[in-house]
Design a protein around this motif. Structure first.
Motif, PDB file in Angstrom:
ATOM      1  N   ARG A 180      22.067  75.194  25.761  1.00 46.43           N
ATOM      2  CA  ARG A 180      23.138  75.960  26.234  1.00 46.43           C
ATOM      3  C   ARG A 180      22.814  76.862  27.330  1.00 46.43           C
ATOM      4  NH1 ARG A 180      25.468  75.653  20.284  1.00 46.43           N
ATOM      5  NH2 ARG A 180      26.684  73.895  20.588  1.00 46.43           N
ATOM      6  N   LYS A 181      21.749  77.620  27.511  1.00 50.97           N
ATOM      7  CA  LYS A 181      21.470  78.530  28.181  1.00 50.97           C
ATOM      8  C   LYS A 181      21.105  77.883  29.655  1.00 50.97           C
ATOM      9  CE  LYS A 181      17.665  81.612  29.911  1.00 50.97           C
ATOM     10  NZ  LYS A 181      16.263  82.534  29.475  1.00 50.97           N
ATOM     11  N   HIS A 182      20.620  76.628  29.561  1.00 50.31           N
ATOM     12  CA  HIS A 182      20.452  75.744  30.912  1.00 50.31           C
ATOM     13  C   HIS A 182      21.999  75.393  31.325  1.00 50.31           C
ATOM     14  CE1 HIS A 182      19.613  72.545  33.666  1.00 50.31           C
ATOM     15  NE2 HIS A 182      20.386  71.685  32.963  1.00 50.31           N
ATOM     16  N   ILE A 183      22.608  74.872  30.436  1.00 49.81           N
ATOM     17  CA  ILE A 183      23.989  74.539  30.846  1.00 49.81           C
ATOM     18  C   ILE A 183      24.965  75.640  31.571  1.00 49.81           C
ATOM     19  CG2 ILE A 183      26.385  73.832  29.971  1.00 49.81           C
ATOM     20  CD1 ILE A 183      24.830  72.309  27.858  1.00 49.81           C
ATOM     21  N   ASP A 184      24.765  76.857  30.831  1.00 52.31           N
ATOM     22  CA  ASP A 184      25.689  77.864  31.573  1.00 52.31           C
ATOM     23  C   ASP A 184      24.974  78.424  32.833  1.00 52.31           C
ATOM     24  OD1 ASP A 184      27.210  77.848  29.173  1.00 52.31           O
ATOM     25  OD2 ASP A 184      26.058  79.292  28.217  1.00 52.31           O
ATOM     26  N   GLN A 185      23.481  78.207  32.537  1.00 50.57           N
ATOM     27  CA  GLN A 185      23.039  78.805  34.236  1.00 50.57           C
ATOM     28  C   GLN A 185      23.301  77.620  35.380  1.00 50.57           C
ATOM     29  OE1 GLN A 185      18.694  78.765  33.349  1.00 50.57           O
ATOM     30  NE2 GLN A 185      18.940  81.121  32.741  1.00 50.57           N
ATOM     31  N   ALA A 232      32.227  71.208  26.653  1.00 47.37           N
ATOM     32  CA  ALA A 232      32.901  71.651  28.059  1.00 47.37           C
ATOM     33  C   ALA A 232      33.969  72.576  27.707  1.00 47.37           C
ATOM     34  CB  ALA A 232      33.521  70.390  28.716  1.00 47.37           C
ATOM     35  N   SER A 233      34.460  72.557  26.577  1.00 42.86           N
ATOM     36  CA  SER A 233      35.581  73.608  26.192  1.00 42.86           C
ATOM     37  C   SER A 233      34.904  74.921  25.863  1.00 42.86           C
ATOM     38  CB  SER A 233      36.243  73.034  24.733  1.00 42.86           C
ATOM     39  OG  SER A 233      36.982  71.842  24.997  1.00 42.86           O
ATOM     40  N   ARG A 234      33.760  74.795  25.359  1.00 42.15           N
ATOM     41  CA  ARG A 234      32.960  75.877  25.238  1.00 42.15           C
ATOM     42  C   ARG A 234      32.644  76.893  26.811  1.00 42.15           C
ATOM     43  NH1 ARG A 234      28.120  78.291  25.924  1.00 42.15           N
ATOM     44  NH2 ARG A 234      27.630  76.406  26.744  1.00 42.15           N
ATOM     45  N   MET A 235      32.354  75.879  27.570  1.00 37.83           N
ATOM     46  CA  MET A 235      32.168  76.418  28.784  1.00 37.83           C
ATOM     47  C   MET A 235      33.521  76.964  29.635  1.00 37.83           C
ATOM     48  SD  MET A 235      29.891  73.238  30.123  1.00 37.83           S
ATOM     49  CE  MET A 235      29.674  73.602  31.960  1.00 37.83           C
ATOM     50  N   GLY A 236      34.555  76.601  29.168  1.00 35.29           N
ATOM     51  CA  GLY A 236      35.825  77.072  29.595  1.00 35.29           C
ATOM     52  C   GLY A 236      36.156  76.480  31.031  1.00 35.29           C
ATOM     53  N   VAL A 237      35.611  75.180  31.315  1.00 40.75           N
ATOM     54  CA  VAL A 237      35.941  74.611  32.525  1.00 40.75           C
ATOM     55  C   VAL A 237      37.623  74.152  32.303  1.00 40.75           C
ATOM     56  CG1 VAL A 237      33.763  73.889  32.916  1.00 40.75           C
ATOM     57  CG2 VAL A 237      35.197  72.392  31.694  1.00 40.75           C
ATOM     58  N   ASP A 238      38.275  73.754  33.320  1.00 34.14           N
ATOM     59  CA  ASP A 238      39.480  73.273  33.406  1.00 34.14           C
ATOM     60  C   ASP A 238      39.668  71.882  33.522  1.00 34.14           C
ATOM     61  OD1 ASP A 238      39.046  72.873  36.147  1.00 34.14           O
ATOM     62  OD2 ASP A 238      40.719  74.038  36.609  1.00 34.14           O
ATOM     63  N   THR A 239      38.454  70.995  33.871  1.00 30.85           N
ATOM     64  CA  THR A 239      38.628  69.457  34.266  1.00 30.85           C
ATOM     65  C   THR A 239      37.407  68.978  33.899  1.00 30.85           C
ATOM     66  OG1 THR A 239      39.811  70.054  36.149  1.00 30.85           O
ATOM     67  CG2 THR A 239      39.104  67.733  35.916  1.00 30.85           C
ATOM     68  N   VAL A 240      37.162  67.891  33.147  1.00 26.49           N
ATOM     69  CA  VAL A 240      35.997  66.929  33.072  1.00 26.49           C
ATOM     70  C   VAL A 240      36.350  65.729  33.644  1.00 26.49           C
ATOM     71  CG1 VAL A 240      35.385  68.332  30.748  1.00 26.49           C
ATOM     72  CG2 VAL A 240      36.882  66.083  30.812  1.00 26.49           C
ATOM     73  N   ALA A 241      35.336  64.729  33.638  1.00 24.29           N
ATOM     74  CA  ALA A 241      35.339  63.632  34.115  1.00 24.29           C
ATOM     75  C   ALA A 241      34.598  62.358  33.314  1.00 24.29           C
ATOM     76  CB  ALA A 241      34.552  63.420  35.491  1.00 24.29           C
ATOM     77  N   VAL A 242      35.241  61.466  33.159  1.00 23.84           N
ATOM     78  CA  VAL A 242      34.738  60.408  32.263  1.00 23.84           C
ATOM     79  C   VAL A 242      34.733  59.101  33.162  1.00 23.84           C
ATOM     80  CG1 VAL A 242      35.834  61.258  30.176  1.00 23.84           C
ATOM     81  CG2 VAL A 242      37.002  59.798  31.513  1.00 23.84           C
ATOM     82  N   GLY A 243      34.049  58.140  32.609  1.00 24.58           N
ATOM     83  CA  GLY A 243      33.754  56.838  33.052  1.00 24.58           C
ATOM     84  C   GLY A 243      35.030  55.884  33.263  1.00 24.58           C
TER      85      GLY A 243
END
Length: 343
Positions: free
Chosen positions: A13-18, A46-57
């Motif tokens: 998660r440290k890498h993800i947040d950085q 992604a919800s934990r990250m607080g983003v408003d949009t994700v992408a799927v295939g």
């Protein structure tokens, strides 16, 4: 027992947040097998990250991810006329790669894909005037560009995006947002300086979820250890053991993706020579497994079975005990783990 992926959750998660901090406006990509983690888990991350949009295939992936993420879900595969209708909420964004697809999706949120040097899908410069009259019926979210990973001819991904921004601007199309794939943080900063009236949003998958390889390790469980003598037959095809040793029965087979490999682009003399050597060994039934024991990668005794692999361990090497685990070098995008253990 299981083929497991062990994850140092704090380090991961440290890498993800950085990385998210390095790429403002990031759109996390989750598709296929969820990079080995499962898409539902990544949606919750992604919800934990607080983003408003994700992408799927695909639309099928969107149907599953929507229950694990409350924001907008972008489907990367372009809409195809006549495709199966999948019930999706209003917050799903469809990618379109033709003027006709825009006209087919009246009232839908859409992102318009632009043809790049990938040559995979997208509108062309010749489509722009017809596109302008078609956007009125949809809920337009922006344009997107998907760029290649390699640029052997020295092309600049930043310049390629800029060219599309200029074309779209010249056609007087609404260019408030551009979603981009495979542009570096430095390149994005350059684009924001060149085109201050456009918001550039990076879509990132592999580098986000798998960027810190040291944060995770795959392991297969040893299910059985069978002594075998030189010349003794074994397995589905009843091969003969090359010497005295042990057969290791290890969790992880073709159903998990073990032993399956996508074609690779090979450049240079040494990589080609290694490829020829591997192919030559395979013709005499010598194929390295992804599993290691006692500091060495071990050979498959025969092709992997559906849920287990059979490895050959020479007699001079002390074998593991049933229940012990072998580290495995596996491609995360093609491996389906029985379990993911965050610790």
């Amino acid at each position: 027992m299981a083929l497991s992926l062990y994850v140092d959750s704090a380090r991961w998660r440290k890498h993800i947040d950085q990385l998210a901090g390095t790429y403002p406006g990031i759109v996390p990509v989750m598709k296929g097998n969820g990079y080995g983690f499962d898409n539902a888990r990544l949606a919750e991350e992604a919800s934990r990250m607080g983003v408003d949009t994700v992408a799927v295939g695909t639309t099928y992936e969107a149907a599953r991810v929507k229950d694990h993420f409350d924001g907008r879900v972008m489907v990367l595969t372009p809409h195809l006329r006549g495709e199966d209708a999948v019930p999706l909420p209003d917050r799903v964004i469809r990618t379109v790669a033709s003027v006709q697809s825009v006209r087919d999706l009246v009232g839908t949120r859409v992102v318009v894909s632009c043809m790049t040097s990938m040559k995979r899908d997208g509108i062309t410069q010749e489509d722009l005037m017809a596109l302008r009259g078609s956007l009125e019926g949809v809920r337009f979210e922006g344009f997107s560009v998907h760029l290649p990973l390699d640029h052997p001819d020295g092309g600049s991904p930043t310049d390629e995006v800029s060219q599309w921004v200029e074309r779209l601007g010249a056609a007087k199309l609404p260019l408030h947002t551009m979603y981009v794939s495979h542009v570096s943080a430095t390149g994005l900063n350059t684009l924001r300086e060149r085109h201050p009236h456009t918001t550039f949003r990076p879509r990132i998958g592999t580098d986000l979820w798998l960027g810190d390889h040291g944060a995770m390790v795959a392991r297969g469980t040893v299910l059985d250890v069978v002594p075998i003598a030189r010349g003794e037959r074994f397995g589905y095809r009843q091969r003969k053991a090359p010497s005295d040793g042990h057969l290791l029965v290890v969790s992880g087979g073709t159903a998990h993706g073990v032993g399956l490999e996508a074609p690779k682009t090979v450049r240079g003399v040494m990589p080609r020579a290694k490829g020829v050597a591997r192919a030559g060994l395979a013709t005499v039934n010598r194929t390295l497994s992804p599993f290691s024991w006692a500091g060495k990668q071990r050979w498959f005794a025969e092709p992997p079975h559906m849920q287990v692999s059979l490895l050959f361990l020479p007699g001079e090497v002390a074998p593991p005990q049933p229940g012990e685990q072998l580290d495995a070098e596996l491609r995360h995008t093609t491996t389906h783990f029985d379990r993911v253990v965050l610790h």
